[in-house]
Design an enzyme around this catalytic site. Structure first.
Site, PDB file in Angstrom:
ATOM      1  N   ASP A  22      17.452   8.847  45.541  1.00 38.11           N
ATOM      2  CA  ASP A  22      18.903   8.803  45.399  1.00 38.11           C
ATOM      3  C   ASP A  22      19.254   8.211  44.027  1.00 38.11           C
ATOM      4  O   ASP A  22      18.665   7.237  43.585  1.00 38.11           O
ATOM      5  CB  ASP A  22      19.515   7.957  46.522  1.00 38.11           C
ATOM      6  CG  ASP A  22      21.004   8.166  46.644  1.00 38.11           C
ATOM      7  OD1 ASP A  22      21.444   8.767  47.647  1.00 38.11           O
ATOM      8  OD2 ASP A  22      21.754   7.723  45.737  1.00 38.11           O
ATOM      9  N   ILE A  23      20.239   8.818  43.382  1.00 36.74           N
ATOM     10  CA  ILE A  23      20.619   8.399  42.026  1.00 36.74           C
ATOM     11  C   ILE A  23      21.281   7.013  42.034  1.00 36.74           C
ATOM     12  O   ILE A  23      21.289   6.324  41.012  1.00 36.74           O
ATOM     13  CB  ILE A  23      21.547   9.464  41.385  1.00 36.74           C
ATOM     14  CG1 ILE A  23      21.490   9.411  39.873  1.00 36.74           C
ATOM     15  CG2 ILE A  23      22.967   9.367  41.906  1.00 36.74           C
ATOM     16  CD1 ILE A  23      22.141  10.605  39.182  1.00 36.74           C
ATOM     17  N   ASN A  52      24.988  11.530  57.342  1.00 40.20           N
ATOM     18  CA  ASN A  52      26.444  11.406  57.381  1.00 40.20           C
ATOM     19  C   ASN A  52      27.055  12.791  57.571  1.00 40.20           C
ATOM     20  O   ASN A  52      26.540  13.779  57.036  1.00 40.20           O
ATOM     21  CB  ASN A  52      26.958  10.793  56.078  1.00 40.20           C
ATOM     22  CG  ASN A  52      26.465   9.362  55.875  1.00 40.20           C
ATOM     23  OD1 ASN A  52      26.324   8.614  56.839  1.00 40.20           O
ATOM     24  ND2 ASN A  52      26.205   8.996  54.631  1.00 40.20           N
ATOM     25  N   GLU A  66      29.805  12.420  51.416  1.00 44.75           N
ATOM     26  CA  GLU A  66      30.478  12.740  50.151  1.00 44.75           C
ATOM     27  C   GLU A  66      30.021  14.081  49.621  1.00 44.75           C
ATOM     28  O   GLU A  66      30.812  14.829  49.058  1.00 44.75           O
ATOM     29  CB  GLU A  66      30.211  11.644  49.119  1.00 44.75           C
ATOM     30  CG  GLU A  66      31.094  10.425  49.355  1.00 44.75           C
ATOM     31  CD  GLU A  66      30.815   9.294  48.398  1.00 44.75           C
ATOM     32  OE1 GLU A  66      30.094   9.501  47.405  1.00 44.75           O
ATOM     33  OE2 GLU A  66      31.322   8.199  48.668  1.00 44.75           O
ATOM     34  N   HIS A 122      21.968  16.455  54.220  1.00 49.36           N
ATOM     35  CA  HIS A 122      20.874  15.631  53.689  1.00 49.36           C
ATOM     36  C   HIS A 122      20.598  14.452  54.605  1.00 49.36           C
ATOM     37  O   HIS A 122      21.498  13.868  55.190  1.00 49.36           O
ATOM     38  CB  HIS A 122      21.176  15.139  52.268  1.00 49.36           C
ATOM     39  CG  HIS A 122      22.512  14.462  52.109  1.00 49.36           C
ATOM     40  ND1 HIS A 122      23.684  15.179  52.021  1.00 49.36           N
ATOM     41  CD2 HIS A 122      22.847  13.165  52.032  1.00 49.36           C
ATOM     42  CE1 HIS A 122      24.700  14.329  51.889  1.00 49.36           C
ATOM     43  NE2 HIS A 122      24.228  13.103  51.902  1.00 49.36           N
ATOM     44  N   HIS A 156      19.236  10.605  54.647  1.00 43.85           N
ATOM     45  CA  HIS A 156      18.957   9.419  53.830  1.00 43.85           C
ATOM     46  C   HIS A 156      17.798   8.672  54.486  1.00 43.85           C
ATOM     47  O   HIS A 156      17.853   8.380  55.686  1.00 43.85           O
ATOM     48  CB  HIS A 156      20.138   8.456  53.833  1.00 43.85           C
ATOM     49  CG  HIS A 156      21.375   8.935  53.151  1.00 43.85           C
ATOM     50  ND1 HIS A 156      21.731   8.558  51.873  1.00 43.85           N
ATOM     51  CD2 HIS A 156      22.370   9.751  53.575  1.00 43.85           C
ATOM     52  CE1 HIS A 156      22.892   9.112  51.555  1.00 43.85           C
ATOM     53  NE2 HIS A 156      23.303   9.844  52.570  1.00 43.85           N
TER      54      HIS A 156
HETATM   55  P1  AMP Z   1      26.540  11.107  51.301  1.00 43.87           P
HETATM   56  O1  AMP Z   1      27.525  10.012  50.997  1.00 43.87           O
HETATM   57  O2  AMP Z   1      25.888  10.968  52.637  1.00 43.87           O
HETATM   58  O3  AMP Z   1      27.097  12.474  51.051  1.00 43.87           O
HETATM   59  O4  AMP Z   1      25.357  10.888  50.286  1.00 43.87           O
HETATM   60  C1  AMP Z   1      25.291  11.482  49.017  1.00 43.87           C
HETATM   61  C2  AMP Z   1      24.237  10.766  48.238  1.00 43.87           C
HETATM   62  O5  AMP Z   1      23.850  11.575  47.142  1.00 43.87           O
HETATM   63  C3  AMP Z   1      24.714   9.419  47.661  1.00 43.87           C
HETATM   64  O6  AMP Z   1      23.871   8.376  48.144  1.00 43.87           O
HETATM   65  C4  AMP Z   1      24.576   9.611  46.149  1.00 43.87           C
HETATM   66  O7  AMP Z   1      24.170   8.447  45.486  1.00 43.87           O
HETATM   67  C5  AMP Z   1      23.540  10.738  46.059  1.00 43.87           C
HETATM   68  N1  AMP Z   1      23.593  11.556  44.862  1.00 43.87           N
HETATM   69  C6  AMP Z   1      24.676  12.132  44.290  1.00 43.87           C
HETATM   70  N2  AMP Z   1      24.330  12.841  43.213  1.00 43.87           N
HETATM   71  C7  AMP Z   1      22.990  12.732  43.087  1.00 43.87           C
HETATM   72  C8  AMP Z   1      22.036  13.225  42.168  1.00 43.87           C
HETATM   73  N3  AMP Z   1      22.397  14.012  41.121  1.00 43.87           N
HETATM   74  N4  AMP Z   1      20.738  12.901  42.332  1.00 43.87           N
HETATM   75  C9  AMP Z   1      20.361  12.109  43.364  1.00 43.87           C
HETATM   76  N5  AMP Z   1      21.213  11.618  44.273  1.00 43.87           N
HETATM   77  C10 AMP Z   1      22.509  11.905  44.141  1.00 43.87           C
END
Ligand code: AMP
Length: 113
Positions: free
Chosen positions: A31-32, A88, A96, A101, A103
């Protein structure tokens, strides 16, 4: 760029990401913006928007994502201390990015939910 494209482009290696696992069905990357010392995302290679789009035809992808997530937890040595797997879904679930996905979170004691 919409959210589908961000994760799609990670799979296609058009957007940089730390891909730690990939097979013909799924891709896993760090995760970024990590919320724990280990924070890895696992996604299907074929776009699924969220859990609401799981049906009898694509259901098997979830068990594969879970199985590989458990293997990733073991590889990162967080299986004994413990970890959390979260999916989520939509606004109230805190989703978001509209691309299904998992986590994987671990490496510290997580706040109890
Ligand atoms: P969610 O809130 O469950 O949709 O999780 C989305 C996740 O994607 C968040 O934890 C972000 O930090 C992660 N994320 C967003 N963009 C990227 C990216 N380019 N590379 C890796 N993780 C990302």
């Amino acid at each position: 760029m919409n959210h589908k494209n961000i994760f799609t482009k990670i799979i296609e290696k058009k957007v940089p990401a730390n891909i730690i696992y990939q097979d013909e069905k799924i891709t896993a990357f760090t995760d970024i913006s990590p919320k724990a010392p280990v924070h890895i995302l696992v996604i299907p290679n074929l776009f699924i928007k969220n859990l609401n789009y799981i049906n009898k035809k694509n259901l098997d992808i979830l068990s594969h994502m879970m199985y590989v997530s458990i293997k990733i937890a073991k590889k990162n040595k967080i299986n004994k201390s413990g970890y959390r797997i979260i999916i989520n879904c939509n606004k109230h679930g805190g989703q978001e990015i509209q691309y299904l996905h998992i986590h994987i979170l671990g490496g510290k004691k997580l706040r109890k939910i």
